[in-house]
Design an enzyme around this catalytic site. Sequence first.
Site, PDB file in Angstrom:
ATOM      1  N   LYS A   1       0.831  -1.203   0.000  1.00 17.32           N
ATOM      2  CA  LYS A   1       0.000   0.000   0.000  1.00 17.32           C
ATOM      3  C   LYS A   1       0.865   1.252   0.000  1.00 17.32           C
ATOM      4  CE  LYS A   1      -1.395   2.070   3.614  1.00 17.32           C
ATOM      5  NZ  LYS A   1      -1.996   2.494   4.907  1.00 17.32           N
TER       6      LYS A   1
ATOM      7  N   GLU B   1       3.337   0.046  12.406  1.00 18.67           N
ATOM      8  CA  GLU B   1       2.161  -0.624  11.861  1.00 18.67           C
ATOM      9  C   GLU B   1       2.116  -2.101  12.260  1.00 18.67           C
ATOM     10  OE1 GLU B   1       5.239  -0.708   8.468  1.00 18.67           O
ATOM     11  OE2 GLU B   1       4.688   0.569  10.164  1.00 18.67           O
TER      12      GLU B   1
ATOM     13  N   ARG C   1      -5.784  -3.222  11.144  1.00 17.12           N
ATOM     14  CA  ARG C   1      -4.732  -3.933  11.880  1.00 17.12           C
ATOM     15  C   ARG C   1      -5.291  -4.631  13.127  1.00 17.12           C
ATOM     16  NH1 ARG C   1      -0.993  -4.140   7.923  1.00 17.12           N
ATOM     17  NH2 ARG C   1      -0.414  -2.054   7.214  1.00 17.12           N
TER      18      ARG C   1
ATOM     19  N   SER D   1       3.316  12.020  12.862  1.00 17.84           N
ATOM     20  CA  SER D   1       3.246  11.192  11.658  1.00 17.84           C
ATOM     21  C   SER D   1       4.357  11.563  10.687  1.00 17.84           C
ATOM     22  CB  SER D   1       1.899  11.357  10.951  1.00 17.84           C
ATOM     23  OG  SER D   1       1.889  10.635   9.738  1.00 17.84           O
ATOM     24  N   SER D   2       5.092  10.550  10.222  1.00 22.28           N
ATOM     25  CA  SER D   2       6.103  10.788   9.190  1.00 22.28           C
ATOM     26  C   SER D   2       5.466  11.194   7.869  1.00 22.28           C
ATOM     27  CB  SER D   2       6.937   9.521   8.986  1.00 22.28           C
ATOM     28  OG  SER D   2       6.147   8.471   8.454  1.00 22.28           O
ATOM     29  N   GLN D   3       4.161  10.954   7.716  1.00 23.59           N
ATOM     30  CA  GLN D   3       3.477  11.315   6.477  1.00 23.59           C
ATOM     31  C   GLN D   3       3.489  12.818   6.226  1.00 23.59           C
ATOM     32  OE1 GLN D   3      -0.380   9.550   7.084  1.00 23.59           O
ATOM     33  NE2 GLN D   3       0.284   7.513   6.437  1.00 23.59           N
TER      34      GLN D   3
ATOM     35  N   GLY E   1      -4.605   7.919   5.731  1.00 23.34           N
ATOM     36  CA  GLY E   1      -3.631   8.946   6.065  1.00 23.34           C
ATOM     37  C   GLY E   1      -2.822   9.395   4.869  1.00 23.34           C
TER      38      GLY E   1
ATOM     39  N   ARG F   1       2.590   5.993  -3.037  1.00 26.98           N
ATOM     40  CA  ARG F   1       3.687   6.903  -3.406  1.00 26.98           C
ATOM     41  C   ARG F   1       3.898   6.920  -4.915  1.00 26.98           C
ATOM     42  NH1 ARG F   1       4.254   5.707   1.725  1.00 26.98           N
ATOM     43  NH2 ARG F   1       5.454   7.034   3.156  1.00 26.98           N
TER      44      ARG F   1
END
Length: 429
Positions: free
Chosen positions: A28, A314, A386, A170-172, A97, A33
């Site tokens: 995913k 995750e 999850r 969040s690294s996003q 996200g 990306r």
Amino acid sequence: MPSADPADWAAPTSTGPVDATVVLPGSKSLTNRYLVIAALAQDPSRLRRPLRSRDTELMAGALRTLGVRVDDLDGDDWLITPSAFVGGGTVDCGLAGNVMRFVPPIAGLARGPVRFDGDEHARVRPMAPILDALRALGVTIEEGASSLPFRVAGVGRVRGGDVTIDASASSQFVSGLLLAGARYDEGVTVLHDGKTLPSLPHIEMTVETLRDAGVIVDDSQVHTWRVEPGEVGALDVVVEPDLSNSAQFLAAALVTGGRIHVPGWPQWTTQGGDAMRDILDIMGADVHLDRTGLTVTGTGSINGLDIDLSGSSELTPVVAALCALADGPSIIRGVAHIRGHETDRIAALARELNGLGSDVTETEDGLRIRPRPLRGGRFHTYADHRMVMAGAVLGLAVPGVLVENPATVAKTLPTFTRLWSDMLAGSPR
């Protein structure tokens, strides 16, 4: 046996060691990306074996809203044909996200306003750092100050430049800015200034996928990333299997004392899910990686562990389920940020594991798990894919586990319950 809701799934209990090959769909994280990079590219791109799930379909839909063509090809491939970005539409973020944090930086390049909204819980997920960063880079954000819904008032270009953000939630936030940065007039330089930055492998993944498209990225300084302005090249890529989605299947080998083989496991990868190899080794499995893929064999025991999962958070729900079945206590650290995921995963895991008889305590950044004899019961999942997978792992060893709303796995692995049944039947799929 607890009373069942018609939508509950009776998690199958293993009658013996599993012995199966599990073929996983594409990642995913990589699929989304690649979709974003293809939308920013100069020429059409082809994604081969992408993941088809709710999150990736939402990403494809978001790009279509901006005027990008995303066409289906034979064999489930996607052909992405970029164009000038347009405004006037609404992007449905669902609970993804990636969509709510990767697409707004692109929407600044659109000619016209683009509105963003999503599922009810998406409206409480952290968004302020990236919205504030976009404002600092010259993008006008209307309606929402720090969360969904909001509107990006695109004017066809973004100034770009230097921006400092706190991405500890969040690294996003970092990845979203980097992905669009090459199309900004001045490129973008992102400095993280805050608490521990989670999920660093996901930022490394972003950097590597940008470099695959010919984008110049300087990540030589700690917590600083510089994307040079310039053209984005087209892609023709095969998407790696989703290693995070392997966690529950590999865990089944440990729980049942069996064997699971995942073909196509990469020898080198930026996916955080690759950490599952070391985790299972520490917990007592025999782990072997070769050119055919990854093979995990259970040894009849499950060791407790003390582990920092900040780089692969995750995996926390499945690892926590294993810890609840282990021979000794465990500590999971470094995952404070997962309180802002699809649900507060720390609180949810503590509540549900305790509900089945475990002894779990929340900490500031994780969980302390002291195994106790477990009993069947309803395992609530909070619309979190999850959590469904964690419930499935517990069900292997605990009769009577009823997993709430298994359909929520459509977010990342729509075929999960079928793959799970096939694994238990020992039939490669």
